[in-house]
Design a protein around this motif. Structure first.
Motif, PDB file in Angstrom:
ATOM      1  N   LYS A   1       2.738   2.144  -3.025  1.00 60.22           N
ATOM      2  CA  LYS A   1       1.073   2.428  -4.111  1.00 60.22           C
ATOM      3  C   LYS A   1       0.853   4.118  -4.172  1.00 60.22           C
ATOM      4  O   LYS A   1       0.266   4.660  -4.783  1.00 60.22           O
ATOM      5  CB  LYS A   1      -0.377   1.548  -3.950  1.00 60.22           C
ATOM      6  CG  LYS A   1      -0.492   0.118  -4.436  1.00 60.22           C
ATOM      7  CD  LYS A   1      -1.517  -0.676  -4.299  1.00 60.22           C
ATOM      8  CE  LYS A   1      -1.649  -1.799  -5.348  1.00 60.22           C
ATOM      9  NZ  LYS A   1      -2.172  -3.234  -4.090  1.00 60.22           N
TER      10      LYS A   1
ATOM     11  N   LYS B   1       0.935  -1.329  -0.089  1.00 59.70           N
ATOM     12  CA  LYS B   1      -0.060  -0.562  -0.613  1.00 59.70           C
ATOM     13  C   LYS B   1       0.780   1.207  -0.340  1.00 59.70           C
ATOM     14  O   LYS B   1       0.959   2.212  -0.675  1.00 59.70           O
ATOM     15  CB  LYS B   1      -0.725  -0.239   1.175  1.00 59.70           C
ATOM     16  CG  LYS B   1      -1.462   1.651   1.473  1.00 59.70           C
ATOM     17  CD  LYS B   1      -2.772   1.248   3.159  1.00 59.70           C
ATOM     18  CE  LYS B   1      -2.937   2.255   2.572  1.00 59.70           C
ATOM     19  NZ  LYS B   1      -3.217   2.281   4.398  1.00 59.70           N
TER      20      LYS B   1
ATOM     21  N   ALA C   1       0.906   6.658  -7.089  1.00 61.37           N
ATOM     22  CA  ALA C   1      -0.117   7.608  -7.122  1.00 61.37           C
ATOM     23  C   ALA C   1       0.249   8.755  -6.443  1.00 61.37           C
ATOM     24  O   ALA C   1      -0.655  10.029  -7.310  1.00 61.37           O
ATOM     25  CB  ALA C   1      -1.359   7.159  -6.152  1.00 61.37           C
TER      26      ALA C   1
ATOM     27  N   THR D   1      -7.151   6.936  -0.150  1.00 59.35           N
ATOM     28  CA  THR D   1      -7.172   4.995  -0.485  1.00 59.35           C
ATOM     29  C   THR D   1      -6.842   4.983  -1.351  1.00 59.35           C
ATOM     30  O   THR D   1      -6.449   6.009  -3.008  1.00 59.35           O
ATOM     31  CB  THR D   1      -8.436   5.103   0.145  1.00 59.35           C
ATOM     32  OG1 THR D   1      -9.634   6.125  -0.842  1.00 59.35           O
ATOM     33  CG2 THR D   1      -9.530   5.198   1.626  1.00 59.35           C
ATOM     34  N   VAL D   2      -5.922   3.879  -1.398  1.00 56.86           N
ATOM     35  CA  VAL D   2      -5.751   3.427  -3.026  1.00 56.86           C
ATOM     36  C   VAL D   2      -6.066   1.583  -2.942  1.00 56.86           C
ATOM     37  O   VAL D   2      -6.979   1.271  -2.475  1.00 56.86           O
ATOM     38  CB  VAL D   2      -4.292   3.135  -3.287  1.00 56.86           C
ATOM     39  CG1 VAL D   2      -3.355   4.490  -2.876  1.00 56.86           C
ATOM     40  CG2 VAL D   2      -3.870   2.424  -1.705  1.00 56.86           C
ATOM     41  N   GLU D   3      -6.357   1.745  -3.942  1.00 52.77           N
ATOM     42  CA  GLU D   3      -6.792   0.298  -4.465  1.00 52.77           C
ATOM     43  C   GLU D   3      -6.041  -1.038  -4.011  1.00 52.77           C
ATOM     44  O   GLU D   3      -4.560  -0.932  -4.611  1.00 52.77           O
ATOM     45  CB  GLU D   3      -7.030  -0.440  -6.252  1.00 52.77           C
ATOM     46  CG  GLU D   3      -8.026   0.321  -7.147  1.00 52.77           C
ATOM     47  CD  GLU D   3      -9.353  -0.043  -6.316  1.00 52.77           C
ATOM     48  OE1 GLU D   3      -9.479  -1.748  -6.230  1.00 52.77           O
ATOM     49  OE2 GLU D   3      -9.797   0.532  -5.811  1.00 52.77           O
TER      50      GLU D   3
END
Lengths: 217, 310
Positions: free
Chosen positions: B11, B8, B15, B308-310
């Motif tokens: 990510k 996470k 991003a 939040t990330v996928e």
């Protein structure tokens, strides 16, 4: 010339090791321990006096020229009768000397010194460890200075974050070897050497305990 | 940079968000609540939580077990691993253990010297160093192989980090050292606590000029002072940390009961300042034994809520 660097054990420990052993013969050495003042004539004599005061019977004392030499047993030969009467030999030499004597004479040996390292006298009264005999020498890429020996963590890929004004954070008497290596490589115009990522050390280079048998010529 | 792991943390960095990490130190005992309570306190304010590995060489609950606790809470641990205490068999073995719990971040360190800790007479190992541990973690992940060459069944999948200290001397060695870690395969850096902004920015600029920042994310380390005494201690007693005189003075000039608040204010100002510095990708908030302040620091620095990330 490389030297075996030693330190006198504490009085407490020597007393403990000699507990119950009344008759003691003391052996010093005329080489490294004379240089470091840990097992030369004056130290052997001082030990003799100190143990005598504690009630030990000192059967004799001698300082052999080179305790780790195989001739040591011949040198000690003339003291045969005194040694035979002794409960133990208190050896004020490095561990090489202690082991040589232990191998040659059937007598209980008690080391009076701790062997700290194999080093060099780099200044008057100053001794430094220069090689730990790791068996896989990398100093061709570190300006002739050994980080395996001289870094407290033995780091081979550059300094940790604990360099303190050129000194090691854990002992201000000691230089940060990676600062020294950097400065040397800078002088030599070979800073590119520091880019080499040294692989994990090959501990099979010479596994402990070391042993070497020369091939027959 | 392309995302390579399920981390996470990775990510969020990829991003383009500022990442926020913090840390919890495991206890000198086996009470799991010690870890879980600290984690509860900060979990909504950070993206990942470092768990220190016997920091300052004082024996504590192991980092791996504490990381598993966090993972079981649904949090994102960063497994700190020092090369001081374990040889290459144990290090690889612990990496696999962590991977079995899908722990996706590792921070590779050499570790404080044991003479600082509670087992000063102990032996250090350093069979690998931090550089080689970075390579090992990457090799196990990317090649799916052990150092010995054998295949790993279900290889670890970790985002690989390391520390960097721009303030240790000699300064000239510090950018090349980062370059070496990047060459070894490091993907994110958590820096030593920054108080000397000028020096940090110079280090970052030189790193950028060398093209290093295209290949590694830099998380700026910040640590709030709890008191003027702490500021003085950090300045005078901790090698590799530089505290400018004016910060010590500012803390000392503050009345004692207001000093903790002033320490937090300084920390927030530092984050605000660092946000404007090119090459800073996030923040590593090390509130040493002061975890309860992390939410306030993060919130007041404008870093809350966390993305939040996928």
């Amino acid at each position: 010339m490389i030297r075996s660097i030693t330190q006198l054990k504490s009085e407490e420990e020597i007393d403990r090791l000699l507990e119950g052993l009344m008759r003691v013969f003391i052996v010093g050495c005329g080489t490294c321990v004379t240089l470091t003042h840990t097992g030369g004539e004056p130290e052997v004599t001082a030990m003799n006096e100190s143990l005598s005061k504690k009630g030990k019977l000192i059967t004799g004392q001698t300082v052999v020229p080179v305790a780790c030499d195989n001739l040591t047993s011949d040198m000690l030969g003339e003291f045969g009768p005194q040694m035979d009467q002794s409960d133990a030999l208190l050896i004020m030499t490095c561990a090489f000397g202690v082991q040589t004597i232990a191998r040659q004479l059937k007598k209980m040996v008690v080391p009076a010194l701790d062997t700290l390292f194999i080093g060099k006298e780099t200044g008057p009264g100053e001794f430094n460890e220069v090689c730990i005999q790791c068996g896989t020498c990398i100093i061709g890429e570190t300006g002739g200075i050994c980080p395996v020996t001289s870094c407290h963590k033995g780091l081979v890929n550059g300094p940790c974050g604990g360099t303190d004004n050129g000194k090691c954070e854990i002992d201000r008497r000691k230089d940060c070897v990676w600062t020294m290596i950097y400065n040397r490589l800078l002088d030599l115009g070979r800073l590119d050497s520091m880019r080499i990522i040294q692989p994990p050390r090959n501990h099979l280079g010479e596994p402990t305990p070391g042993k070497m048998i020369l091939p027959e010529a | 940079m392309k995302v390579k792991t399920p981390s996470k943390l990775e990510k969020i960095l990829a991003a383009g968000h500022y990442a926020v990490t913090s840390e919890v130190g495991p206890p000198r005992g086996s009470d799991p609540e010690n870890i879980t309570k600290k984690a509860e306190m900060i979990k909504d304010y950070v993206d990942a939580i470092n768990v220190t590995d016997n920091q300052t060489s004082v024996t504590r609950m192991c980092s791996l077990a504490a990381c598993i606790r966090l993972k079981l809470m649904g949090l994102e641990p960063v497994l700190q691993m020092v090369t001081r205490d374990r040889n290459r068999i144990a290090l690889q073995s612990d990496i696999l253990g962590a991977a079995s719990y899908d722990i996706h971040n590792i921070l590779c360190l050499s570790g404080d010297h044991q003479s600082f800790g509670d087992c000063a007479q102990g032996q250090n190992v350093h069979d690998l160093d931090s550089m080689q541990l970075i390579q090992t973690a990457r090799y196990m992940r990317d090649e799916g192989k052990f150092l010995g060459g054998g295949d790993i069944g279900r290889p670890p999948n970790m985002f690989v980090g390391a520390a960097a200290n721009p303030f240790a001397d000699p300064f000239e060695i510090r950018v090349p050292r980062l370059a070496k870690k990047v060459a070894a395969g490091v993907e994110f850096i958590q820096s030593q606590c920054i108080y000397n902004m000028e020096k940090f920015e110079l280090w970052l600029k030189m790193s950028g000029d060398r093209g290093l920042l295209d290949n590694v994310y830099i998380l700026a380390g910040v640590t709030p002072f709890k008191s003027a005494g702490m500021a003085r201690y950090m300045k005078n007693r901790v090698p590799g940390i530089e505290v400018p005189d004016e910060l010590v003075k500012r803390m000392a000039d503050t009345p004692k009961e207001k000093q903790p608040e002033e320490g937090i204010n300084i920390c927030i100002e530092q984050i605000e300042h660092l946000k404007g510095v090119e090459g800073v990708h996030g923040f590593h908030v090390m509130a040493i034994e002061w975890e309860e302040m992390v939410p306030e620091i993060v919130e007041r620095s404008g870093l809350y809520p966390r993305p939040t990330v996928e």
